[in-house]
Design a protein around this motif. Structure first.
Motif, PDB file in Angstrom:
ATOM      1  N   LEU A   3     -23.051  41.596 -11.911  1.00 29.65           N
ATOM      2  CA  LEU A   3     -24.383  42.190 -11.929  1.00 29.65           C
ATOM      3  C   LEU A   3     -24.705  42.690 -13.338  1.00 29.65           C
ATOM      4  N   ILE A 116     -25.705  45.090  -1.841  1.00 25.60           N
ATOM      5  CA  ILE A 116     -25.544  44.607  -3.217  1.00 25.60           C
ATOM      6  C   ILE A 116     -24.093  44.187  -3.458  1.00 25.60           C
ATOM      7  N   LYS A 120     -22.763  40.545  -4.724  1.00 20.05           N
ATOM      8  CA  LYS A 120     -21.847  40.349  -5.848  1.00 20.05           C
ATOM      9  C   LYS A 120     -20.613  39.544  -5.443  1.00 20.05           C
ATOM     10  N   LEU A 127     -25.929  37.957 -11.193  1.00 20.80           N
ATOM     11  CA  LEU A 127     -27.042  38.538 -10.454  1.00 20.80           C
ATOM     12  C   LEU A 127     -27.757  39.448 -11.436  1.00 20.80           C
ATOM     13  N   GLN A 128     -28.979  39.083 -11.837  1.00 19.29           N
ATOM     14  CA  GLN A 128     -29.653  39.772 -12.931  1.00 19.29           C
ATOM     15  C   GLN A 128     -30.708  40.759 -12.442  1.00 19.29           C
TER      16      GLN A 128
END
Length: 214
Positions: A3, A116, A120, A127-128
């Motif tokens: 991330l 989240i 991940k 993951l931006q």
């Protein structure tokens, strides 16, 4: 997936309303558009490649709405940012499912930290997160950010939402890359390095300073 957080900041750490006067007026903020005078070819040379490793995006609702009003209309196949944003999955942290009609957009709700973490754990590269000031504060507080990608502009804004608000969780970051543009913008990447080491500067018996870790 790793991330990453990509954002624009001023020298004094402000990230509110960088692109225009109407972008974010929360708190009566009237200094929006402070990055515009510094955008040159070098800016794109730094920011553009940062999209290369994106396999998905994580966005706050305000940032999603701003992007959804702009990027679907950018159809240049050579524009890497537009291509990535218009084709890849976009997970939007929001309580409102309505209006998520940009291709690939889907609501992220419920236990957000857990959701989240599950993202991940999925196969992929990055993951931006882009912009999304409230979401960034939440991610930092839950130690979910693996890398910061900052574009720092040579301007002091003086007030507004900050990247690191008071009370931000204490953390160390390792510099992994830095570039600059002719206009004076710095592109910096940092990896999360856990808790910071502490220490003290002492004077030894020879009158010389020495660094002592706690």
């Amino acid at each position: 997936m790793k991330l990453t957080v990509t954002t624009f900041v001023s020298l004094d750490g402000i990230m509110q309303g960088p692109g225009g006067p109407e972008e974010d007026r929360d708190g009566g903020f009237d200094l929006g558009g402070w990055l515009v005078p510094y955008v040159d070819a070098g800016f794109g040379e730094i920011a553009g490649p940062w999209f290369d490793d994106a396999d998905a995006f994580l966005l706050g609702r305000r940032t999603y709405d701003l992007m959804a009003a702009h990027w679907p209309h950018v159809t240049d196949p050579d524009d890497i940012a537009a291509t990535k944003l218009n084709t890849l999955p976009k997970y939007v942290v929001t309580s409102r499912a309505s209006g998520l009609d940009w291709a690939g957009a889907q609501q992220l709700s419920g236990n957000i930290p857990q959701r989240i973490r599950e993202l991940k754990e999925q196969p992929g590269r990055v993951l931006q997160v882009h912009g999304s000031s409230r979401l960034i504060q939440f991610l930092l507080a839950n130690e979910l950010v693996d890398e910061l990608r900052l574009l720092t502009f040579p301007v002091v804004v003086g007030s507004g939402k900050r990247l690191f608000e008071p009370g931000t969780l204490t953390a160390a970051w390792r510099l992994t890359g830095v570039r600059s543009t002719p206009a004076g913008v710095l592109g910096q990447t940092y990896e999360f390095a856990g808790r910071p080491a502490l220490g003290n500067i002492e004077i030894d018996s020879d009158g010389k300073e020495k660094l002592v870790e706690a």
